[in-house]
Design an enzyme around this catalytic site. Structure first.
Site, mmCIF file in Angstrom:
data_model
loop_
_atom_site.group_PDB
_atom_site.id
_atom_site.type_symbol
_atom_site.label_atom_id
_atom_site.label_comp_id
_atom_site.label_asym_id
_atom_site.label_seq_id
_atom_site.Cartn_x
_atom_site.Cartn_y
_atom_site.Cartn_z
ATOM 1 N N CYS A 133 0.832 -1.218 0.000
ATOM 2 C CA CYS A 133 0.000 0.000 0.000
ATOM 3 C C CYS A 133 0.864 1.266 0.000
ATOM 4 O O CYS A 133 1.452 1.581 -1.023
ATOM 5 C CB CYS A 133 -0.996 -0.048 1.157
ATOM 6 S SG CYS A 133 -2.392 1.080 0.904
ATOM 7 N N HIS A 243 -3.579 -5.349 0.507
ATOM 8 C CA HIS A 243 -3.048 -5.737 1.824
ATOM 9 C C HIS A 243 -3.088 -7.241 2.074
ATOM 10 O O HIS A 243 -4.053 -7.734 2.649
ATOM 11 C CB HIS A 243 -3.865 -5.052 2.927
ATOM 12 C CG HIS A 243 -3.570 -3.615 3.092
ATOM 13 N ND1 HIS A 243 -2.595 -3.149 3.938
ATOM 14 C CD2 HIS A 243 -4.125 -2.527 2.516
ATOM 15 C CE1 HIS A 243 -2.547 -1.827 3.875
ATOM 16 N NE2 HIS A 243 -3.465 -1.417 3.028
ATOM 17 N N GLU A 245 -1.592 -8.900 4.316
ATOM 18 C CA GLU A 245 -1.530 -9.215 5.753
ATOM 19 C C GLU A 245 -2.881 -9.097 6.463
ATOM 20 O O GLU A 245 -3.074 -9.674 7.525
ATOM 21 C CB GLU A 245 -0.490 -8.328 6.447
ATOM 22 C CG GLU A 245 -0.922 -6.898 6.769
ATOM 23 C CD GLU A 245 -1.122 -6.007 5.544
ATOM 24 O OE1 GLU A 245 -0.691 -6.402 4.438
ATOM 25 O OE2 GLU A 245 -1.724 -4.931 5.692
#
Ligand SMILES: *[C@@H]1O[C@H](CO)[C@@H](O)[C@H](O)[C@H]1NC(C)=O
Ligand SMILES: *[C@@H]1O[C@H](CO)[C@@H](O)[C@H](O)[C@H]1NC(C)=O
Ligand SMILES: *[C@@H]1O[C@H](CO)[C@@H](O)[C@H](O)[C@H]1NC(C)=O
Length: 316
Positions: A133, A243, A245
């Site tokens: 990001c 993202h 994660e």
């Protein structure tokens, strides 16, 4: 004993010795099974007392889930301190967030590590870099020297990936199971939380970006087509505007996907990058220095309870 028995014993013993030395040397020369990856901290907009920066814990869990240990890299350190860390670590992750892309402690540290990584990798000293990001956006700035981002309507939306024909030439998705790639291409498994993006057009019309990064996936915000996954052609530098994660480790927003395929996406991305870190042989000068640097010296706070986008945060 018969001479044949001696001979057989000799063969057996020497093959055991040979096998064990080749295992040892292959571990030493081909793979580092003790990878340690740095994560950049960034400034806080509204810092609590005595705190100056933070790392969202999901990035730490992301790398740990695939077998790496983590060292936080705080902002405002000297060039000498960053260089020592660079020579101690096996890779670096630039996380998402809200730091200023052209002038912040996050940007300064990112540039120092980027420059050191280019120099080291050019000399055959492997050192992978990952941007997520804001980290993705920072890499476009570091590579081109320009802010080329466009405003997009992409804050808080999960999307399927549009794989480019070129994506099969890239490294990032090579280890993904075929059914997961199919799911990624058809289901909204990648969470986007950004207001700015690099459009495919801006990417392709900037010489530096075009020749440096291969576009692996793109997405549409309704109107604009933007780059969502890229990797450098000649360096181990990887970035996702989305993202990976969050799927497994963030629960604070309703648009974060948590399906089995979404969770596998988190894992296979982490597995890819940690395997890259296993190709780096940097190490701390001593075990004592290593222990003092590890994230285990800090405890995350439960920030999700205060409506933060992150369940847990490390403060520094
Ligand atoms: C970093 O240094 C700048 C300039 O001295 C200062 O304004 C800022 O508060 C520092 N940030 C952190 C997180 O220490
Ligand atoms: C980032 O910092 C620069 C230099 O101080 C400033 O001009 C710019 O407006 C800042 N960007 C944002 C998004 O705040
Ligand atoms: C932004 O995208 C959302 C869907 O994610 C849509 O509902 C909304 O109308 C869009 N806003 C604008 C200004 O295009």
């Amino acid at each position: 004993m018969h001479v044949f028995v001696y001979f057989t014993m000799f063969i057996l013993i020497s093959s055991v010795i040979l096998a064990s030395t080749s295992i040892l040397s292959s571990v030493r020369t081909e793979r580092n099974d003790l990878p340690i990856v740095g994560i950049l901290a960034q400034e806080l907009r509204r810092p609590p007392p005595h705190k100056t920066s933070y790392i969202a814990a999901s990035y730490v869990k992301f790398l740990e889930s695939a077998g790496a240990r983590v060292v936080p890299i705080t902002v405002n350190q000297t060039l000498e301190q960053y260089t020592t860390l660079f020579n101690s670590l096996n890779g670096i992750l630039y996380p998402g967030g809200g730091a200023n892309l052209t002038s912040s402690g996050y940007q300064r540290a990112a540039k120092v590590f980027y420059d050191l990584a280019l120099e080291a990798n050019s000399k055959g000293d492997y050192f992978p870099v990952w941007g997520t990001c804001l980290g993705f956006e920072e890499l476009t700035y570091l590579t081109s020297g320009k802010l080329l981002l466009s405003r997009t309507n992409t804050s808080g939306i999960a999307l399927p990936l549009n794989f480019t024909p070129d994506s099969t030439q890239g490294k990032m998705f090579q280890g993904f199971p075929a059914d997961l790639l199919k799911a990624l291409a058809s289901e909204p498994l990648t969470e986007n939380s950004h207001k700015w993006s690099i459009s495919v057009e801006s990417h392709n019309s900037n010489e530096e970006l075009k020749k440096f990064y291969r576009i692996l996936t793109t997405n549409m915000d309704g109107e604009l087509e933007f780059v969502s996954t890229m990797e450098a052609y000649d360096f181990p530098i990887y970035a996702t505007q989305w993202h990976p994660e969050k799927n497994a480790f963030e629960w604070t927003r309703p648009y974060i996907p948590h399906s089995p395929s979404a969770i596998k996406t988190t894992f296979y991305m982490a597995d890819f990058f940690v395997n890259e870190a296993r190709k780096s042989f940097h190490r701390f000068a001593s075990q004592e220095e290593e222990r003092r640097a590890l994230i285990y010296n800090f405890n995350p706070d439960y920030s999700g309870i205060d409506n933060s986008a992150f369940e847990q945060k490390y403060y520094f």
